[in-house]
Design an enzyme around this catalytic site. Sequence first.
Site, short mmCIF file in Angstrom:
data_model
loop_
_atom_site.label_atom_id
_atom_site.label_comp_id
_atom_site.label_asym_id
_atom_site.label_seq_id
_atom_site.Cartn_x
_atom_site.Cartn_y
_atom_site.Cartn_z
N GLY A 61 0.68 -1.19 -0.10
CA GLY A 61 0.07 -0.10 0.03
C GLY A 61 1.05 1.21 0.07
N LEU A 63 1.66 3.52 -2.27
CA LEU A 63 1.53 4.76 -3.11
C LEU A 63 0.42 5.75 -2.31
CD1 LEU A 63 1.12 3.46 -6.60
CD2 LEU A 63 3.11 4.44 -5.24
N TYR A 194 -13.17 0.41 10.40
CA TYR A 194 -11.66 0.60 10.25
C TYR A 194 -10.98 0.10 11.64
CZ TYR A 194 -7.42 3.74 10.02
OH TYR A 194 -6.28 4.12 10.01
N LYS A 198 -8.35 -2.54 12.74
CA LYS A 198 -7.09 -2.30 13.35
C LYS A 198 -6.90 -3.07 14.75
CE LYS A 198 -5.12 0.22 10.33
NZ LYS A 198 -3.89 -0.02 9.51
N ILE A 224 -2.21 12.00 10.55
CA ILE A 224 -0.81 12.48 9.95
C ILE A 224 -1.14 13.67 8.95
CG2 ILE A 224 1.37 11.72 8.95
CD1 ILE A 224 0.66 10.31 11.76
N1 LIG Z 1 -2.68 8.70 7.14
C1 LIG Z 1 -2.93 8.66 8.50
O1 LIG Z 1 -3.33 9.77 8.98
C2 LIG Z 1 -2.84 7.51 9.26
C3 LIG Z 1 -2.53 6.14 8.90
N2 LIG Z 1 -2.60 5.00 9.51
C4 LIG Z 1 -2.37 3.70 8.76
O2 LIG Z 1 -0.96 3.97 8.00
C5 LIG Z 1 -1.20 2.92 6.84
C6 LIG Z 1 -0.95 4.01 5.59
O3 LIG Z 1 -1.98 5.17 5.68
P1 LIG Z 1 -2.05 5.94 4.43
O4 LIG Z 1 -0.71 5.98 3.53
O5 LIG Z 1 -2.50 7.07 4.75
O6 LIG Z 1 -3.30 5.29 3.56
P2 LIG Z 1 -3.89 5.64 2.60
O7 LIG Z 1 -5.38 5.08 2.19
O8 LIG Z 1 -3.52 7.04 1.63
O9 LIG Z 1 -3.07 4.48 1.40
C7 LIG Z 1 -3.60 3.14 1.42
C8 LIG Z 1 -3.00 2.40 -0.03
O10 LIG Z 1 -3.43 1.13 0.22
C9 LIG Z 1 -3.58 0.51 -1.20
N3 LIG Z 1 -4.36 -0.56 -1.38
C10 LIG Z 1 -5.90 -0.63 -1.15
N4 LIG Z 1 -6.30 -1.96 -1.38
C11 LIG Z 1 -5.02 -2.59 -1.55
C12 LIG Z 1 -4.67 -3.92 -1.92
N5 LIG Z 1 -5.68 -4.92 -2.18
N6 LIG Z 1 -3.65 -4.43 -1.86
C13 LIG Z 1 -2.57 -3.60 -2.00
N7 LIG Z 1 -2.65 -2.20 -1.65
C14 LIG Z 1 -3.89 -1.74 -1.47
C15 LIG Z 1 -4.33 1.80 -1.77
O11 LIG Z 1 -3.92 1.66 -3.22
C16 LIG Z 1 -3.41 2.94 -1.29
O12 LIG Z 1 -2.60 3.20 -1.97
C17 LIG Z 1 -2.67 2.52 6.74
O13 LIG Z 1 -2.57 1.40 7.34
C18 LIG Z 1 -3.32 3.30 7.74
O14 LIG Z 1 -4.37 2.89 8.52
C19 LIG Z 1 -2.82 5.05 10.61
C20 LIG Z 1 -3.24 6.12 11.42
C21 LIG Z 1 -3.09 7.45 10.77
C1 LIG Z 2 -6.27 8.72 12.12
C2 LIG Z 2 -6.58 7.71 11.17
O1 LIG Z 2 -6.09 6.61 11.06
C3 LIG Z 2 -6.83 8.27 9.66
N1 LIG Z 2 -6.03 9.32 9.30
C4 LIG Z 2 -8.28 8.53 9.51
O2 LIG Z 2 -8.73 9.63 9.93
O3 LIG Z 2 -9.01 7.53 9.31
#
Ligand SMILES: NC(=O)C1=CN([C@@H]2O[C@H](COP(=O)(O)OP(=O)(O)OC[C@H]3O[C@@H](n4cnc5c(N)ncnc54)[C@H](O)[C@@H]3O)[C@@H](O)[C@H]2O)C=CC1
Ligand SMILES: CC(=O)[C@H](N)C(=O)O
Length: 374
Positions: A61, A63, A194, A198, A224
């Site tokens: 994931g 990107l 979600y 988690k 983030i």
């Molecule tokens: N961005 C934030 O504020 C926070 C993120 N996280 C966690 O950090 C991790 C990364 O977060 P982000 O980059 O923000 O998420 P995002 O939603 O921006 O990116 C998730 C990626 O997963 C990919 N994806 C979806 N289905 C898929 C599949 N079947 N196989 C492979 N890839 C797949 C999507 O194409 C996407 O690029 C996540 O697990 C999220 O829960 C946790 C807390 C806060």
């Molecule tokens: C805090 C997170 O896990 C994420 N940014 C969301 O809002 O879903």
Amino acid sequence: MPVVRTLTRTIKQVLQSPVCGCQTVTSVRFIGFSPRQVTSDASFHSVSFSETDHPRVLITGGLGQLGVGLAKLLRKRFGNNNVILSDIRKPPDNVFYSGPFIYSDILDYKNLREIVVNNRITWLIHYSALLSAVGEANVPLARAVNITGLHNILDIAAEHGLRLFVPSTIGAFGPTSPRNPTPDLCIQRPKTIYGVSKVHAELMGEYYHYRYGLDFRCLRYPGIISADSQPGGGTTDYAVQIFHDAIKNGRFVCNLKPDTRLPMMYIDDCLRATMEVLEAPAESLTMRTYNINAMSFNPEELAQEVRKHLPELEVVYNMDAVRQAIADSWPMNFDDSNARKDWGWKHEYDLPELVTTMLGYLSPESLNAQAQAS
Ligand SMILES: NC(=O)C1=CN([C@@H]2O[C@H](COP(=O)(O)OP(=O)(O)OC[C@H]3O[C@@H](n4cnc5c(N)ncnc54)[C@H](O)[C@@H]3O)[C@@H](O)[C@H]2O)C=CC1
Ligand SMILES: CC(=O)[C@H](N)C(=O)O
């Protein structure tokens, strides 16, 4: 006999693997079977630092909002070719040409295993997920990606002796958790798919650690905030969008109420924390899942801070009921004292620093300079 052979190898691997330094004898209470049925010709193989000098990292994931930045940081430390980004989406040119990229759907177990074996992966960073708001909009898909996908990842990681990092979130807590502050260990009854997925990931990772000796490491991230990558459909996304709209239009429509307080963090702190916990000596980790935090604010406080730089900013509140209900069930402040005590976590960005950095990065002059440099 193949099963016995496999078990013997697994036990040896668990007791010997230097990559998974946390795999002490006491953590492996009983190994009765491999986590997933493997074919008789499958061979368990753990690549250690002594073979490669550096870990070989796969980011799933990759990107989304966080993956590209993490790859950049890890590539600086471990070498460009030792960090592979993967996703199911097509990478933009700048990402494709900056280092190894591979297609990987985490729902395809055989494909995942092939990638891990062929690339001699030793660390797996599992970023694929559907976030809180998009998860509520498509529960079956969120369940598949966040739960079934995680099962594939856990089994691959256990079979191949990988160090596995899975991020959790403030969203793993719910309205019955203490919200101000929220400690590492307390009641967790989230109200989103979600959050449920988690909590499941935290518990499964910890169980695989205890049962199979898996080197599972997990941080609960706050919301983030980043300038050069877009959030993927979460409840905290407003805190990114406000910067873009403040600069572009001088006007921002906020989908949360002005007093909705949530824990937040600048991306550089988040990615550094991730690298630090991955590199932390196993003996320093008294837990496998840690809260990390930097700051807490509500939309009105964020707007006030932005107005110190852009006094004309107008903010209109147009609450989105789904996102508001989610935010109202999440922590307002995060207690990350265990991370600070055990492996020395320390954030660098507080609210004023965050706002200065975001506006600096997104200013027309800075964007022009970046465009010319690329
Ligand atoms: N961005 C934030 O504020 C926070 C993120 N996280 C966690 O950090 C991790 C990364 O977060 P982000 O980059 O923000 O998420 P995002 O939603 O921006 O990116 C998730 C990626 O997963 C990919 N994806 C979806 N289905 C898929 C599949 N079947 N196989 C492979 N890839 C797949 C999507 O194409 C996407 O690029 C996540 O697990 C999220 O829960 C946790 C807390 C806060
Ligand atoms: C805090 C997170 O896990 C994420 N940014 C969301 O809002 O879903």
